[in-house]
Design a protein around this motif. Structure first.
Motif, PDB file in Angstrom:
ATOM      1  N   VAL A   1       0.898  -1.228  -0.083  1.00 20.16           N
ATOM      2  CA  VAL A   1      -0.189   0.016  -0.098  1.00 20.16           C
ATOM      3  C   VAL A   1       0.991   1.147  -0.132  1.00 20.16           C
ATOM      4  O   VAL A   1       0.444   2.167  -0.854  1.00 20.16           O
ATOM      5  N   LEU A   2       1.900   1.254   0.677  1.00 21.05           N
ATOM      6  CA  LEU A   2       2.816   2.505   1.127  1.00 21.05           C
ATOM      7  C   LEU A   2       3.391   2.536  -0.598  1.00 21.05           C
ATOM      8  O   LEU A   2       3.455   3.769  -1.269  1.00 21.05           O
ATOM      9  N   CYS A   3       3.884   1.629  -1.203  1.00 18.44           N
ATOM     10  CA  CYS A   3       4.570   1.572  -2.482  1.00 18.44           C
ATOM     11  C   CYS A   3       3.551   2.336  -3.518  1.00 18.44           C
ATOM     12  O   CYS A   3       3.915   3.193  -4.265  1.00 18.44           O
TER      13      CYS A   3
ATOM     14  N   SER B   1      10.765  13.121   1.709  1.00 14.91           N
ATOM     15  CA  SER B   1      11.594  13.247   2.861  1.00 14.91           C
ATOM     16  C   SER B   1      11.434  12.002   3.754  1.00 14.91           C
ATOM     17  O   SER B   1      12.404  11.715   4.441  1.00 14.91           O
ATOM     18  N   GLU B   2      10.346  11.481   3.855  1.00  9.67           N
ATOM     19  CA  GLU B   2      10.192  10.573   4.928  1.00  9.67           C
ATOM     20  C   GLU B   2       8.844   9.672   4.677  1.00  9.67           C
ATOM     21  O   GLU B   2       7.895  10.205   4.121  1.00  9.67           O
ATOM     22  N   ALA B   3       8.963   8.240   4.852  1.00 10.25           N
ATOM     23  CA  ALA B   3       7.846   7.494   4.471  1.00 10.25           C
ATOM     24  C   ALA B   3       7.438   6.676   5.910  1.00 10.25           C
ATOM     25  O   ALA B   3       8.387   6.450   6.623  1.00 10.25           O
ATOM     26  N   ARG B   4       6.329   6.546   5.871  1.00 10.32           N
ATOM     27  CA  ARG B   4       5.944   5.674   7.284  1.00 10.32           C
ATOM     28  C   ARG B   4       4.706   4.420   6.838  1.00 10.32           C
ATOM     29  O   ARG B   4       4.276   4.677   5.898  1.00 10.32           O
ATOM     30  N   CYS B   5       5.247   3.306   7.410  1.00  5.51           N
ATOM     31  CA  CYS B   5       4.429   2.232   6.940  1.00  5.51           C
ATOM     32  C   CYS B   5       3.549   1.605   8.195  1.00  5.51           C
ATOM     33  O   CYS B   5       4.249   1.289   9.231  1.00  5.51           O
ATOM     34  N   ALA B   6       2.322   1.399   7.854  1.00  4.10           N
ATOM     35  CA  ALA B   6       1.495   0.781   8.904  1.00  4.10           C
ATOM     36  C   ALA B   6       1.799  -0.806   9.185  1.00  4.10           C
ATOM     37  O   ALA B   6       0.893  -1.237  10.115  1.00  4.10           O
TER      38      ALA B   6
ATOM     39  N   LYS C   1       9.939   4.330   8.283  1.00  2.10           N
ATOM     40  CA  LYS C   1       9.702   4.086   9.589  1.00  2.10           C
ATOM     41  C   LYS C   1       8.378   2.752   9.474  1.00  2.10           C
ATOM     42  O   LYS C   1       7.458   2.959   8.775  1.00  2.10           O
ATOM     43  N   TYR C   2       8.460   1.959  10.145  1.00  2.00           N
ATOM     44  CA  TYR C   2       7.530   0.723  10.155  1.00  2.00           C
ATOM     45  C   TYR C   2       6.799   0.768  11.419  1.00  2.00           C
ATOM     46  O   TYR C   2       7.100   1.460  12.472  1.00  2.00           O
ATOM     47  N   GLY C   3       5.578  -0.067  11.530  1.00  2.78           N
ATOM     48  CA  GLY C   3       4.779  -0.321  12.506  1.00  2.78           C
ATOM     49  C   GLY C   3       4.323   1.124  12.924  1.00  2.78           C
ATOM     50  O   GLY C   3       3.997   1.280  14.131  1.00  2.78           O
ATOM     51  N   GLN C   4       3.768   2.010  12.014  1.00  2.00           N
ATOM     52  CA  GLN C   4       3.246   3.241  12.343  1.00  2.00           C
ATOM     53  C   GLN C   4       1.698   3.316  12.310  1.00  2.00           C
ATOM     54  O   GLN C   4       1.176   2.107  12.029  1.00  2.00           O
ATOM     55  N   ALA C   5       1.073   4.205  12.577  1.00  5.05           N
ATOM     56  CA  ALA C   5      -0.413   4.151  12.670  1.00  5.05           C
ATOM     57  C   ALA C   5      -1.109   4.250  11.342  1.00  5.05           C
ATOM     58  O   ALA C   5      -2.146   3.494  10.965  1.00  5.05           O
TER      59      ALA C   5
END
Length: 348
Positions: free
Chosen positions: A156-158, A178-183, A202-206
């Protein structure tokens, strides 16, 4: 300045054959006839059987195979978005909806509204938002499907990254995430994430989200319907493999000047103004409007070159450092970790 700076390209115009194998593997996972797909896409060989035939295919060949996978699955997300089906033609309709927006912010909000109203859900709740932080400097686009499917969140992030490439094409500028977060958790195979995100992840995000300069939301859209029809012919290549380079962006012009050989000194800001035939004030204003700076462009150029070199066999990290302009390997380690969130050794 070395002549190589003025002529070198920093992007490729071919597709590693591994990307086509990934498409065919996706088709097999959904029980589809791979041979029929290859024939319909007029593909010259079977990448799954003839592994030694070539290492690359053309953007046209790759795009035709992507289109055929989408047609076969009747899903423009190619089966990797578990929360919704995206019927063939949806992306074109969303982009047509966005075209006459006053700026990128309005266009993105139209796409979010379209997504909420028109896509076919599978009984899950979806969160899709565009937000600007308190400083007004950073914008974040987020998307969360059912959070009880952690194993698919990196896909989904990709897809968010692909959507940002569409957005960049609409405004004629590269959008630097500049930054990506993955749920979800970090996947065992991270090549896909690294391909789309040469920045800290960053992984394990909301939620799944991408952060970029809020100044880009003010950019006007520069495309029309005729350009969209032409772009869509190679859209799979440009949104998955390599964003379409823009002649409208001063950032792109600077990247072309810098090239990919950093063993010679980069031009100073003053030298750059002469090469671009701009005053220092005009150049700073143009870069600010594009949400970047000369230092950031230089850092990104060296980062991209380092990532490419680290993927090759036979080069030590120290040799990579030297090729991207670092005489001190420890300085390269610090810079690379700041750029990507990983040390050069861990990235390799």
């Amino acid at each position: 300045m070395s002549g190589s700076h003025a002529t070198a390209k920093w992007y490729n115009e071919s597709v590693p054959v591994e990307f086509t194998r990934a498409l065919l593997a996706q088709a097999q996972a959904h029980g589809k006839d791979v041979d029929a797909m290859l024939r319909a896409a007029r593909f010259p060989f079977d990448p799954l059987r003839q592994r030694a035939q070539t290492t690359c295919v053309s953007p046209e060949q790759y795009s035709r195979l992507c289109v055929e996978l989408v047609r076969t699955l009747n899903d423009e997300s190619a089966g990797v978005m578990p929360d919704v089906q995206t019927p063939v033609g949806t992306t074109r309709l969303i982009l047509l909806t966005m075209l006459n927006s006053s700026n990128l912010a309005a266009a993105m909000r139209r796409s979010i509204e379209f997504n909420a109203a028109c896509r076919v859900r599978q009984g899950v709740e979806i969160s899709n938002q565009l937000e600007i932080d308190a400083s007004g400097k950073l914008a974040t686009l987020s998307y969360l499907c059912s959070d009880d499917l952690p194993e698919v969140q990196h896909s989904v992030l990709c897809n968010l990254a692909m959507w940002m490439r569409f957005a960049g094409w609409l405004i004629g500028q590269h959008i630097d995430i500049s930054e990506a977060r993955c749920a979800g958790p970090e996947p065992a195979f991270t090549a896909g994430i690294r391909h789309f995100f040469p920045c800290p992840v960053k992984y394990g995000q909301a939620v799944n989200s991408v952060t970029f300069s809020a100044r880009l939301l003010e950019a006007e859209l520069v495309r029309d319907e005729a350009e969209l029809s032409e772009f869509l012919k190679l859209a799979p290549y440009h949104v998955i493999i390599e964003p379409k380079a823009s002649t409208l962006s001063v950032t792109q012009r600077i990247r072309n000047i810098l090239g990919s050989d950093f063993r010679t000194e980069m031009p100073s800001f003053e030298e750059l103004t002469g090469l671009l035939n701009m005053s220092a004030r005009t150049l700073r204003r143009r870069l600010e409007k594009e949400g970047t700076s000369y230092q950031r462009i230089k850092d990104n150029a060296r980062r991209d070159a380092a990532i490419s070199l680290l993927s090759r066999d036979g080069l030590t990290v120290s040799e990579v450092a030297e090729r991207v302009g670092f005489s001190d390997p420890s300085a390269f380690h610090r810079s690379f970790k700041k750029w990507t969130g990983l040390s050069p050794g861990s990235y390799r």
